[in-house]
Each structure stands twice: as structure tokens, then as C-alpha cells.
Motif scaffolding. Structure first.
Motif, PDB file in Angstrom:
ATOM      1  N   ARG A 208       1.190  -4.884  -2.530  1.00 31.15           N
ATOM      2  CA  ARG A 208       1.460  -4.094  -3.864  1.00 31.15           C
ATOM      3  C   ARG A 208       0.915  -2.652  -3.371  1.00 31.15           C
ATOM      4  NH1 ARG A 208      -1.515  -6.852  -7.161  1.00 31.15           N
ATOM      5  NH2 ARG A 208      -3.279  -5.619  -6.800  1.00 31.15           N
TER       6      ARG A 208
ATOM      7  N   SER B 139       0.956   3.122  -7.309  1.00 33.42           N
ATOM      8  CA  SER B 139       2.200   3.066  -8.117  1.00 33.42           C
ATOM      9  C   SER B 139       2.545   1.773  -8.417  1.00 33.42           C
ATOM     10  CB  SER B 139       3.536   3.474  -7.252  1.00 33.42           C
ATOM     11  OG  SER B 139       3.724   2.640  -6.245  1.00 33.42           O
TER      12      SER B 139
ATOM     13  N   ALA C 123       4.032  -0.404  -7.097  1.00 34.69           N
ATOM     14  CA  ALA C 123       5.377  -1.245  -6.661  1.00 34.69           C
ATOM     15  C   ALA C 123       5.059  -2.373  -5.455  1.00 34.69           C
ATOM     16  CB  ALA C 123       6.027   0.090  -5.566  1.00 34.69           C
TER      17      ALA C 123
ATOM     18  N   ARG D  11       6.263  -4.907  -2.515  1.00 33.89           N
ATOM     19  CA  ARG D  11       7.381  -5.089  -1.447  1.00 33.89           C
ATOM     20  C   ARG D  11       7.209  -6.495  -0.719  1.00 33.89           C
ATOM     21  NH1 ARG D  11       5.575  -0.511   3.305  1.00 33.89           N
ATOM     22  NH2 ARG D  11       3.517  -1.555   3.887  1.00 33.89           N
TER      23      ARG D  11
ATOM     24  N   GLY E  49      12.177  -4.611  -1.582  1.00 32.15           N
ATOM     25  CA  GLY E  49      11.377  -4.312  -2.705  1.00 32.15           C
ATOM     26  C   GLY E  49      11.551  -5.642  -3.576  1.00 32.15           C
TER      27      GLY E  49
ATOM     28  N   GLU F  38      12.435  -5.919  -6.349  1.00 33.12           N
ATOM     29  CA  GLU F  38      13.440  -5.735  -7.268  1.00 33.12           C
ATOM     30  C   GLU F  38      14.654  -6.603  -6.857  1.00 33.12           C
ATOM     31  OE1 GLU F  38      13.195  -1.951  -5.085  1.00 33.12           O
ATOM     32  OE2 GLU F  38      11.943  -3.331  -6.218  1.00 33.12           O
TER      33      GLU F  38
END
Length: 282
Positions: free
Chosen positions: A115, A119, A121, A123, A158, A160
Motif C-alpha cells: 500500500r 495515496s 493505492a 498493488r 493494481g 483494481e
């Protein structure tokens, strides 16, 4: 600038350096890790001096690239918890599994989770599987239903890109039962072989506990995934059949084959003949 202001800025910069030193990163072999945008080197002298003054207070994008990713063991995505060592079906944008446009799922093992501390984010380091029908293999080779082949291909994607959680188990375990977290509708794949890019052959996995699971994986998590809950109706039989080759190219142009078939196909016709070799990039 006053002496006290300089002292405060220096203390804040030192604190950020210590925080950066405590972070860790992973870099998969043979692949480059996606990074944030780098600094723009263009601009006048004044903007350069201003940028230098700012970096005494805030980490620069370059610093984010090298030291802002924190290794974690679990993460949440779409209401599902993912752990290091879990399997999932992905949106394989880089086509590392070779399944793009085929309708077959892109299955991967989560080998690591990170992490971004600024941000937020997330991955994942993913080790990919391949679909047997997308590989060139001997016509007599049989595969269990829902078989996937483990590879040594590792990329970073990612969070996502995750579609849904799935499970990959040994054929013998799939006959006996299913993992405790399995619920109706979740996919269970079976795996008893790996595809070796260097040499292009399919090899049986003999020791699942040696190199199959990530070293950083929690021991309790591994036990949960490898201990099967018996099927209510008793052990099941797994179908095994020949699978026609649907794509001779396979993922990334690779064509796995069994060791025996490779020896037969590359046997020299004479003492002076040399075996055929194929160069691949794992």
C-alpha cells in the motif's frame, strides 16, 4: 528564514527520511514495477530553486517511487478480503496469462501486497497460471477439468485489476472437499503441473510445500487453504480428458510440451545433428 524555522524544517525532513527507511518494496524478477510519474526536468532556474526548497518539507515524487510502498498482509477490495497467498481471477491487462480475448479466466496467486503510504493505492505481486488449451501440448496428454498450469511469470498489478477470489488446489484435495472459505458460486481450479518457460515443457509438481506458497504467507492462512472441508455427499470424481489446442502460440508466444515429447521431437537424426532449441523470455 529564522533559525527556528530552519531547525523545524530539518527535523521534519529527518523524520521523513526515517519513515522512508522503514518501508520495503518488492520487485518481481524479469519484470519492471509500475512507478509513479517522475519529476519533470524542464523549467527555468527559479522553478528549480523553488522545487529544492519544497523538497525540504515534502517528499518528492522520486522519493515516493523508491520508499513509499509499505508491505502489508491483507487488503480489502469490493467487499472481499485478500491475503498474501490467496488466488484470484484478474483483468489481465498485460496478457501475462495469454487469456486476453479467449474467454478463459486469468488466474493468479497473490505473492505480495503493498500500500502506498501517501495515496493509499494498493498493488499486488502476482504469479500467473496458464490455460492448457492455449498451449501446444502432445495430443495424448490429458488434463483434469478446470486445470490451470502454474508458471514462473510474475508481474505487479493494481488491486483494481482483481475481479473475484478463487481457489487453486491439488486434484486429490478437490476430490475430497473444498477450502473452508469457499461458498457456492466461487470457482475452484485444480493444478498438478507447472509450465516452465525456459525449455518450454510441462512438469508435474511433486512438492507443494516447497516454493509453491509465498514465503511471507501466514502459516495459519496456508493451513486453512490446504485443509479441505469434506463434500456433504462424499468424495467426488474429477473428469480427465484430452484438451484440443486452441492456440498454438500460447501466452507470449510460448509453446509448452512434456519432457518426453520434447526429447522425442528434438532427438538428433545423426551423431552430428544438434537438437532444436527455442529461445523464450520467461
Amino acid at each position: 528564514m529564522s533559525v527556528s524555522s530552519l531547525s523545524d524544517a530539518a527535523m521534519q525532513s529527518g523524520s521523513e527520511s526515517e519513515q522512508s527507511a522503514d518501508t520495503s518494496t518488492f520487485t518481481p524478477h524479469d519484470h519492471q514495477t509500475p512507478t509513479d510519474a517522475t519529476l519533470d526536468s524542464s523549467g527555468d532556474a527559479e522553478s528549480t530553486r523553488s522545487s529544492k526548497r519544497q523538497r525540504t518539507v515534502e517528499p518528492s515524487p522520486a522519493a515516493d517511487i523508491s520508499g513509499a510502498w509499505l508491505t502489508i498482509n491483507t487488503t480489502e477490495h469490493n467487499g472481499q478480503t485478500y491475503h498474501t497467498g490467496d488466488h484470484a481471477v484478474f483483468e489481465d491487462t498485460e496478457n501475462s496469462s495469454g487469456t486476453r480475448g479467449t474467454g478463459y479466466p486469468a488466474v493468479g496467486l497473490i505473492q505480495g501486497i503493498q500500500r502506498h503510504q501517501h495515496s493509499g493505492a494498493v498493488r499486488l505481486e502476482v504469479c500467473w497460471y496458464v490455460e492448457p488449451r492455449l498451449t501446444r501440448h502432445p495430443p495424448y496428454m490429458e488434463f483434469y477439468k478446470d486445470t490451470v498450469l502454474r508458471t514462473f511469470r510474475v508481474t505487479v498489478v493494481g488491486i483494481e485489476n482483481v475481479r473475484e477470489k478463487c481457489f487453486v488446489v491439488q486434484p486429490a484435495d478437490a476430490m475430497v472437499g473444498r477450502p473452508a472459505e469457499w461458498t457456492e458460486g466461487m470457482k475452484i481450479f485444480v493444478c498438478d503441473s507447472r509450465f516452465v518457460d525456459k525449455g518450454e515443457f510441462i512438469q508435474k509438481i511433486k512438492q507443494w510445500n516447497k516454493g509453491f506458497w509465498p514465503e511471507s504467507m501466514d502459516a495459519g492462512r496456508r493451513e486453512m487453504l490446504t485443509t479441505m472441508v469434506p463434500w456433504p455427499e462424499g468424495p467426488r470424481e474429477l473428469e480427465k480428458s484430452l484438451l484440443p489446442v486452441e492456440s498454438a502460440d500460447g501466452a507470449n508466444g510460448q509453446t509448452p510440451q512434456s519432457r518426453r515429447a520434447a526429447r522425442i521431437m528434438t532427438a538428433p537424426d545423426s551423431d552430428t545433428a544438434s537438437p532444436q532449441t527455442t529461445s523464450t523470455n520467461p
